[in-house]
Design a protein around this motif. Sequence first.
Motif, PDB file in Angstrom:
ATOM      1  N   ALA A 290       0.810  -1.222   0.000  1.00 53.97           N
ATOM      2  CA  ALA A 290       0.000   0.000   0.000  1.00 53.97           C
ATOM      3  C   ALA A 290       0.844   1.273   0.000  1.00 53.97           C
ATOM      4  CB  ALA A 290      -0.926   0.014   1.210  1.00 53.97           C
ATOM      5  N   VAL A 291       2.155   1.113   0.047  1.00 52.74           N
ATOM      6  CA  VAL A 291       3.061   2.258   0.143  1.00 52.74           C
ATOM      7  C   VAL A 291       4.022   2.241  -1.032  1.00 52.74           C
ATOM      8  CG1 VAL A 291       4.918   3.304   1.503  1.00 52.74           C
ATOM      9  CG2 VAL A 291       2.919   2.351   2.657  1.00 52.74           C
ATOM     10  N   ARG A 292       4.154   3.391  -1.693  1.00 55.25           N
ATOM     11  CA  ARG A 292       5.121   3.540  -2.779  1.00 55.25           C
ATOM     12  C   ARG A 292       6.118   4.621  -2.418  1.00 55.25           C
ATOM     13  NH1 ARG A 292       1.817   4.642  -8.083  1.00 55.25           N
ATOM     14  NH2 ARG A 292       3.929   5.022  -8.854  1.00 55.25           N
ATOM     15  N   ALA A 293       7.369   4.224  -2.344  1.00 52.39           N
ATOM     16  CA  ALA A 293       8.431   5.173  -2.015  1.00 52.39           C
ATOM     17  C   ALA A 293       8.624   6.177  -3.149  1.00 52.39           C
ATOM     18  CB  ALA A 293       9.730   4.420  -1.753  1.00 52.39           C
ATOM     19  N   PRO A 294       9.243   7.321  -2.874  1.00 47.50           N
ATOM     20  CA  PRO A 294       9.489   8.301  -3.929  1.00 47.50           C
ATOM     21  C   PRO A 294      10.345   7.714  -5.044  1.00 47.50           C
ATOM     22  CG  PRO A 294       9.929   9.234  -1.762  1.00 47.50           C
ATOM     23  CD  PRO A 294       9.713   7.774  -1.556  1.00 47.50           C
TER      24      PRO A 294
END
Length: 388
Positions: A290-294
Motif C-alpha cells: 500500500a506504500v510507494r516510495a518516492p
Amino acid sequence: MAVSSRTAAMHVPLLDLVAQHRTIQDEVLPALQAVIESQQFVMGPAVPKLESAIAELAHARHGIACASGTDALLLPLKALDLKPGDEVVTTPFTFFATAGTIHNAGGTPVFVDIEPGTFNIDPAAVEAAITPRTRAIIPVHLYGQMAALERLLPIARARGGEGEGKGGLTIIEDAAQAIGARRRIDGQWVAAGALGWATGFSFFPSKNLGAWGDGGMIVTSDDGAAERLRKLRLHGGAKQYHHDEVGTNSRLDTLQAAVLLAKLPHLAAWSARRREHAAYYGKGLSDVPAVRAPAVDPANEHIFHQYTLRVERRDELQAHLKTKGVGSAVYYPVPLHLQNCFSHLGYRRGQFPQAERACGEVLSLPVYPELTRAQLDYVIETIRRFYR
C-alpha cells in the motif's frame, strides 16, 4: 534494521528546528552578534557575501538576495514585462506561489500535467501547451528533485530563445525546494540554478537551508538581467532617490544573511543525511504494497526537502500517525488548476489526472537530518502496523 512490534511510543515531529539549532548555535549566535554590533541591519556586508556564495553553489554568475522565495520568482517574471494574455507554462502540483507570481506579474498561468514518478512537470505536456502567446516555462524542482531541464531547454530553443529572456521562451527555475540539488546532463553534474535564465530559491525556515524568517535569492548568469533585478528589488533604481522604473522593496535583512552564511557550510552534509534517511525508509517499507516510495530519477541527486510517499487510505494513515505522535503533511491537497482563485481560467476536474491523483495519495514523512535511527524505526513500524 531493528523494527519491533513492541516499539515504545515516541514523538517524531515533521520537522525539528530546535534539534538543528542545538548543533549550530555556537556558529550562528556569534554571527548575529556581529551584525548587532555593526548596526547594519539592511543590506549589510553579509548580504553580498551570501549572494556570491549561493551563486557559486548554483554555478551562476550573479546572486540577487530578496525578501522571500515568492519574490525570487516574482521579480524575474516582472523583468519579462509580461502583457495581458502572455502565458507562462507551469505545473499545477506545487506550492501556490509558483502560479500566484505569474498572475501578479501580469501573465496567465497555463497548467500542464506531471510525471507520476517524480511529481515534476511533464516535458511532453509542456511542448503540447506552447502557443504563440507563451512567454516562459517555470519548471518546479519539487521536493528537492530537479525537473528534466535537458528536455525543456530544446523546447525553449525551438521558439527562438535560449532561455535568456530576450524574446524567445524563457525558463525560470523554481528551485525553492531544491538548493544544492544536481542533475547529470550530458555526463556532467548540473546544479539547480545553472541552466535557467533565472532561478528562485527560498530560505523559509523549513527549507534545507532555512533562515530565521523569510528570505529568498535569485541567481542568473545574464548580466543585464542581474542589473535590472537589483533595481527591481530596490524600488526600481540603482541610485537612491533615482528610479528608472517602478520596482518594489524586497531586500534581505543582514541578520538573515548572517544566519544563512553560518548554516551554508553544513548544507551538503544535511542533504546527504536526508538521502540516507530516505534510503532507510525505502528499505523498511519496501514490502508494504500500500506504500510507494518516492521515485528518484537515476540522473538526479535528490536533496529530499520532503520525503513524499504515495499511499493508500492516505487520510486514515495520517490520522493514525498523528495519534502515535508522528508528524506528517500533505503537500499538496488541491492542485492549482482547481483553486477557486483560478476558476476564471476554465480548468476542470479530470483535466490533469496525474496531478489530481497525486493530491489524493501523497504524504510526507519526517526526513530532517537530526532524526535518530530509533525515530526512523518508530515511523516505519507505525506505518507497517497500520496496513497489517
